[in-house]
Design a protein around this motif. Structure first.
Motif, PDB file in Angstrom:
ATOM      1  N   THR A 180       0.859  -1.184   0.000  1.00 51.30           N
ATOM      2  CA  THR A 180       0.000   0.000   0.000  1.00 51.30           C
ATOM      3  C   THR A 180       0.896   1.235   0.000  1.00 51.30           C
ATOM      4  O   THR A 180       1.831   1.329   0.800  1.00 51.30           O
ATOM      5  N   VAL A 181       0.626   2.177  -0.907  1.00 47.76           N
ATOM      6  CA  VAL A 181       1.410   3.408  -1.005  1.00 47.76           C
ATOM      7  C   VAL A 181       0.446   4.588  -1.077  1.00 47.76           C
ATOM      8  O   VAL A 181      -0.480   4.600  -1.904  1.00 47.76           O
ATOM      9  N   ALA A 182       0.663   5.566  -0.200  1.00 46.37           N
ATOM     10  CA  ALA A 182      -0.166   6.773  -0.163  1.00 46.37           C
ATOM     11  C   ALA A 182      -1.649   6.428  -0.102  1.00 46.37           C
ATOM     12  O   ALA A 182      -2.485   7.041  -0.762  1.00 46.37           O
ATOM     13  N   GLY A 183      -1.975   5.406   0.705  1.00 49.51           N
ATOM     14  CA  GLY A 183      -3.353   5.009   0.909  1.00 49.51           C
ATOM     15  C   GLY A 183      -3.953   4.165  -0.182  1.00 49.51           C
ATOM     16  O   GLY A 183      -5.138   3.831  -0.133  1.00 49.51           O
ATOM     17  N   ARG A 205       1.077   9.751  -8.191  1.00 51.23           N
ATOM     18  CA  ARG A 205       1.430   9.598  -6.781  1.00 51.23           C
ATOM     19  C   ARG A 205       2.928   9.603  -6.506  1.00 51.23           C
ATOM     20  O   ARG A 205       3.330   9.878  -5.371  1.00 51.23           O
ATOM     21  N   ILE A 206       3.750   9.222  -7.484  1.00 51.20           N
ATOM     22  CA  ILE A 206       5.177   9.102  -7.213  1.00 51.20           C
ATOM     23  C   ILE A 206       5.998   9.806  -8.295  1.00 51.20           C
ATOM     24  O   ILE A 206       5.544  10.015  -9.411  1.00 51.20           O
ATOM     25  N   GLY A 207       7.231  10.158  -7.922  1.00 49.71           N
ATOM     26  CA  GLY A 207       8.229  10.633  -8.868  1.00 49.71           C
ATOM     27  C   GLY A 207       9.412   9.684  -8.824  1.00 49.71           C
ATOM     28  O   GLY A 207       9.719   9.120  -7.775  1.00 49.71           O
ATOM     29  N   MET A 208      10.084   9.508  -9.958  1.00 49.89           N
ATOM     30  CA  MET A 208      11.189   8.558 -10.030  1.00 49.89           C
ATOM     31  C   MET A 208      12.420   9.213 -10.630  1.00 49.89           C
ATOM     32  O   MET A 208      12.336   9.917 -11.637  1.00 49.89           O
ATOM     33  N   VAL A 209      13.571   8.968  -9.991  1.00 49.70           N
ATOM     34  CA  VAL A 209      14.863   9.472 -10.451  1.00 49.70           C
ATOM     35  C   VAL A 209      15.772   8.264 -10.646  1.00 49.70           C
ATOM     36  O   VAL A 209      15.876   7.414  -9.753  1.00 49.70           O
TER      37      VAL A 209
END
Length: 232
Positions: free
Chosen positions: A64-67, A85-89
């Motif tokens: 579960t991520v960010a609900g 919901r997410i950013g990736m580097v």
């Protein structure tokens, strides 16, 4: 008390008949933490990151991520989750060489349906915040140093205001001076409230950026230390 941003419960990932990449792992990450994930090659670091990013699914367990429960999502839903919901580097930046810096940063916002004017305002704000000048926005990635390209990649990752920033060996392709720039940047982002999960072999990077460090060994958490790196 706020809910954790990441909850992994009894998570296993098996790719073949051999030892699982992750083995009944439990992990909770709180909003605002900067978590560094250390461990030797084959310890499960990349698998953990891919599961949190929705790029892979566990063989067993719940993520579960960010609900949002993500372990059973369709491909289309996973793509929306990563966008919103997410950013990736990444280690090697993954910028599009035929787009300007500005257009690389704008791309996720435009895919999310943000108006061009609003997206350009957000991109300019981020590039300025990350120490890039207006003329850099008109440049192409190949005209920038490694440290500058990674700053562009961070701006692109942040343009949609993600709840969680994931970084996979973000200094691994940089010289020492550029690596120091990016290290300071990640620490500043977390100090400003950005939740961060950082996968790295670099203990110095973890020391500089992380509020908590875990070490994976054979697919499980061997050590979990808050406020410093695990002893080597």
């Amino acid at each position: 008390m706020t809910a954790p941003i990441i909850e992994m419960r009894d998570v296993s990932k098996k790719y073949d008949a051999g030892r699982p990449a992750l083995d009944r792992l439990d992990l909770t990450v709180d909003t605002g933490e900067a978590l560094a994930v250390l461990g030797p090659s084959g310890s499960g670091k990349s698998t953990l990151l891919n599961l949190v990013a929705g790029l892979d699914r566990p063989s067993e367990g719940r993520v579960t991520v960010a609900g949002l429960r993500i372990d059973g999502m369709s491909e289309a839903a996973s793509a929306r989750y990563r966008r919103d919901r997410i950013g990736m580097v990444f280690q090697f930046f993954n910028l599009l060489d035929d787009l300007t810096v500005e257009d690389n940063v704008l791309l996720p916002a435009r895919l999310a349906g943000t108006s061009r004017d609003e997206a350009r305002e957000r991109a300019a704000e981020l590039l300025d915040r990350l120490g890039l000048q207006p003329h850099h926005a008109r440049a192409y990635p190949g005209q920038l140093s490694g440290g500058q390209r990674q700053r562009v990649a961070v701006a692109r990752a942040l343009v949609n205001r993600p709840a969680l920033l994931l970084a996979d060996e973000p200094t691994g392709a940089l010289d020492s001076a550029s690596a120091a720039e990016v290290t300071r940047l990640l620490a500043e982002l977390n100090a400003g409230g950005q939740t961060l999960v950082l996968v790295t072999h670099d203990v110095a990077l973890a020391d500089a950026c992380a509020t908590r460090t875990i070490e994976l060994v054979d697919g499980g958490i061997h050590r979990d230390v808050r406020g410093g790196t695990v002893a080597r």
